[in-house]
Design a protein around this motif. Sequence first.
Motif, mmCIF file in Angstrom:
data_model
loop_
_atom_site.group_PDB
_atom_site.id
_atom_site.type_symbol
_atom_site.label_atom_id
_atom_site.label_comp_id
_atom_site.label_asym_id
_atom_site.label_seq_id
_atom_site.Cartn_x
_atom_site.Cartn_y
_atom_site.Cartn_z
ATOM 1 N N UNK A 265 0.840 -1.199 0.000
ATOM 2 C CA UNK A 265 0.000 0.000 0.000
ATOM 3 C C UNK A 265 0.874 1.247 0.000
ATOM 4 N N UNK A 266 0.247 2.395 -0.249
ATOM 5 C CA UNK A 266 0.994 3.652 -0.336
ATOM 6 C C UNK A 266 1.425 4.104 1.057
ATOM 7 N N UNK A 267 2.684 4.555 1.169
ATOM 8 C CA UNK A 267 3.235 4.976 2.465
ATOM 9 C C UNK A 267 3.688 6.430 2.409
ATOM 10 N N UNK A 268 2.881 7.280 1.805
ATOM 11 C CA UNK A 268 3.201 8.700 1.687
ATOM 12 C C UNK A 268 2.305 9.480 2.640
ATOM 13 N N UNK A 269 2.894 10.121 3.610
ATOM 14 C CA UNK A 269 2.120 10.919 4.554
ATOM 15 C C UNK A 269 1.405 12.045 3.818
ATOM 16 N N UNK A 270 0.128 12.221 4.130
ATOM 17 C CA UNK A 270 -0.648 13.284 3.492
ATOM 18 C C UNK A 270 -1.546 12.822 2.388
ATOM 19 N N UNK A 271 -1.351 11.602 1.866
ATOM 20 C CA UNK A 271 -2.294 11.034 0.892
ATOM 21 C C UNK A 271 -3.421 10.353 1.669
ATOM 22 N N UNK A 272 -4.649 10.722 1.387
ATOM 23 C CA UNK A 272 -5.785 10.269 2.173
ATOM 24 C C UNK A 272 -6.568 9.167 1.469
ATOM 25 N N UNK A 273 -7.475 8.533 2.222
ATOM 26 C CA UNK A 273 -8.395 7.523 1.688
ATOM 27 C C UNK A 273 -9.827 8.010 1.889
ATOM 28 N N UNK A 274 -10.732 7.406 1.151
ATOM 29 C CA UNK A 274 -12.153 7.748 1.242
ATOM 30 C C UNK A 274 -12.890 6.567 1.851
ATOM 31 N N UNK A 275 -13.713 6.830 2.842
ATOM 32 C CA UNK A 275 -14.440 5.766 3.528
ATOM 33 C C UNK A 275 -15.790 5.565 2.862
ATOM 34 N N UNK A 276 -15.977 4.416 2.220
ATOM 35 C CA UNK A 276 -17.244 4.125 1.548
ATOM 36 C C UNK A 276 -17.435 2.616 1.504
ATOM 37 N N UNK A 277 -18.681 2.144 1.623
ATOM 38 C CA UNK A 277 -18.928 0.702 1.525
ATOM 39 C C UNK A 277 -18.660 0.201 0.114
ATOM 40 N N UNK A 344 -7.397 9.437 -3.953
ATOM 41 C CA UNK A 344 -8.703 8.996 -3.471
ATOM 42 C C UNK A 344 -9.741 10.111 -3.580
ATOM 43 N N UNK A 345 -11.004 9.754 -3.834
ATOM 44 C CA UNK A 345 -12.066 10.765 -3.840
ATOM 45 C C UNK A 345 -12.062 11.559 -2.539
ATOM 46 N N UNK A 346 -12.257 12.857 -2.676
ATOM 47 C CA UNK A 346 -12.289 13.723 -1.513
ATOM 48 C C UNK A 346 -11.016 14.505 -1.277
ATOM 49 N N UNK A 347 -9.910 14.118 -1.944
ATOM 50 C CA UNK A 347 -8.662 14.855 -1.767
ATOM 51 C C UNK A 347 -8.347 15.671 -3.018
ATOM 52 N N UNK A 348 -8.081 16.974 -2.873
ATOM 53 C CA UNK A 348 -7.681 17.786 -4.029
ATOM 54 C C UNK A 348 -6.361 17.297 -4.614
ATOM 55 N N UNK A 349 -6.262 17.323 -5.929
ATOM 56 C CA UNK A 349 -5.052 16.827 -6.585
ATOM 57 C C UNK A 349 -3.821 17.643 -6.187
ATOM 58 N N UNK A 350 -3.969 18.956 -6.038
ATOM 59 C CA UNK A 350 -2.818 19.784 -5.686
ATOM 60 C C UNK A 350 -2.292 19.432 -4.296
ATOM 61 N N UNK A 351 -3.187 19.127 -3.385
ATOM 62 C CA UNK A 351 -2.789 18.707 -2.040
ATOM 63 C C UNK A 351 -1.986 17.409 -2.099
ATOM 64 N N UNK A 352 -2.424 16.489 -2.957
ATOM 65 C CA UNK A 352 -1.702 15.224 -3.120
ATOM 66 C C UNK A 352 -0.323 15.456 -3.724
ATOM 67 N N UNK A 353 -0.227 16.357 -4.688
ATOM 68 C CA UNK A 353 1.067 16.675 -5.305
ATOM 69 C C UNK A 353 2.042 17.225 -4.265
ATOM 70 N N UNK A 354 1.564 18.111 -3.412
ATOM 71 C CA UNK A 354 2.424 18.677 -2.363
ATOM 72 C C UNK A 354 2.940 17.571 -1.444
ATOM 73 N N UNK A 355 2.077 16.640 -1.075
ATOM 74 C CA UNK A 355 2.492 15.535 -0.204
ATOM 75 C C UNK A 355 3.534 14.650 -0.878
ATOM 76 N N UNK A 356 3.330 14.351 -2.157
ATOM 77 C CA UNK A 356 4.273 13.513 -2.885
ATOM 78 C C UNK A 356 5.639 14.186 -3.011
ATOM 79 N N UNK A 357 5.630 15.465 -3.359
ATOM 80 C CA UNK A 357 6.893 16.176 -3.520
ATOM 81 C C UNK A 357 7.642 16.249 -2.192
ATOM 82 N N UNK A 358 6.918 16.525 -1.108
ATOM 83 C CA UNK A 358 7.555 16.592 0.206
ATOM 84 C C UNK A 358 8.171 15.251 0.586
ATOM 85 N N UNK A 359 7.461 14.160 0.304
ATOM 86 C CA UNK A 359 7.972 12.824 0.629
ATOM 87 C C UNK A 359 9.247 12.521 -0.153
ATOM 88 N N UNK A 360 9.227 12.783 -1.450
ATOM 89 C CA UNK A 360 10.379 12.441 -2.284
ATOM 90 C C UNK A 360 11.612 13.250 -1.903
#
Length: 473
Positions: A265-277, A344-360
């Motif tokens: 699974x993904x181990x990047x802090x700041x990338x979120x998941x969506x809770x849905x059945x 994941x649904x619910x997370x803005x793409x730009x927010x995810x990009x910031x998390x990925x760049x910070x991790x790398x």
Amino acid sequence: MTDIRETEPAATSPGASALRTAVERGLPTTIADLCALVRIPSVSWDAFDAAQVTASANAVAALVRDTGVFESVQVKRAGIPGGSGLGHPAVLATRAARNGRPTVLLYAHHDVQPPGQDADWESNPFEPTVRGDRLYGRGAADDKAGVLAHIAAIRALVEAEGSEFDLGLAVFIEGEEEFGSRSFATFLEENRDSLRADAIVVADSSNWDINTPALTTALRGNVTFRLTVRTLDHASHSGMFGGAVPDAMMATVRLLSTLYADDGSVAVAGLTSHDAPTPDYPVEQLRRETGLSAGVEPIGHGSVLSRIWSQPAITITGIDAPSVANASNTLSPAVSVRISTRVAPGQPAQEALVALEAHLRAHAPFGARVDIDDVDTGEAFLVDTGGWAVTETRSAMAEAWGVEPVDIGVGGSIPFIADLVRVFPEAQILVTGVEDPDSRAHSPNESLHLGVLKRAILSEAFLLGRLNDRSVD
């Protein structure tokens, strides 16, 4: 051969019998028209012949025009933001609503993915071939079948109701969805009045299986970019300096491994998941539908579908490095990889990009220099399922297929939907499709199940019939 006869449900749409007859009668023409479109290699990528995309647009425009119900049918282009020219041609057709009826925008795309290696296909990718219940060819499912589902549903409505029906229609058949919809936002702005609608049907998704329809209610977003890792100013002899000098390949492998937890699974802090059945989806079904090799275990945690629909995923889709055939005893100074992240649904793409760049940057080993460029983002999407259009669509699907539809998420992305929401915030968006788990869109031997095509057309014809009898709320 699979039985593709429909089950007559108890509830019926206005003019259901006439619509069903019209769809049945028109199916051979629909399939012939689809085959003609598949023969046009309308690959929208820069390395391919753009004239073929234009030919495809003109062919689609002719089909739309021949329905005889539109006041305007045009082949149009829009500018690509940044001043890099015009996008590929799209088809835009309009018909005004009458007597207080709603307007429906029907979207699909006529461009296709590159075919890949011909040797990987069992038949010519641009020569449509029927084997069993399936039509094979590039674009047969994604998304020229979506184009024909719209055309055939309109034809059926005309046959059942006559050409003077009251429902407003707009048709938008894009020509560059497979190449990032680069001019999509501009096209919407330039044609805002023509495209304005009460409901938007996006025919570019899949169904649960060949016997069960689906309405897509969640889509992951995406963040893709090129990552370049550099450790040397120039290449050096691996025997002379190996063991003391970290080369870029070593640093890249170490860095990429930090993106994943032990379970994959993904181990990047700041990338979120969506809770849905999620519906039940056993691992055996995953193996069957994906070709997961024997002995290879799935990755991640949670239900299988939550991993695909509701959690982030990171895939290394390409690498620029010395090939095995050209390998030499050299320490590589720089290595570049293409990283594709599903958000994941619910997370803005730009927010995810910031998390990925910070991790790398934080995990670059040995002080390696990390550069990120060629960034592309697309927003995730969650459907509001409380509107009247969703209710009408579910009823039309149940009537056409004989079973209730399933609400599904999709692991892939349709980023332009965010643009539709932004420009037309009042419109209800319905994501449907003609694919099934065996369609292999984007892959060799892409195919369309002809029974699914028939039921998808019937669903849309029933929906149009229902909306033609409905006043705007």
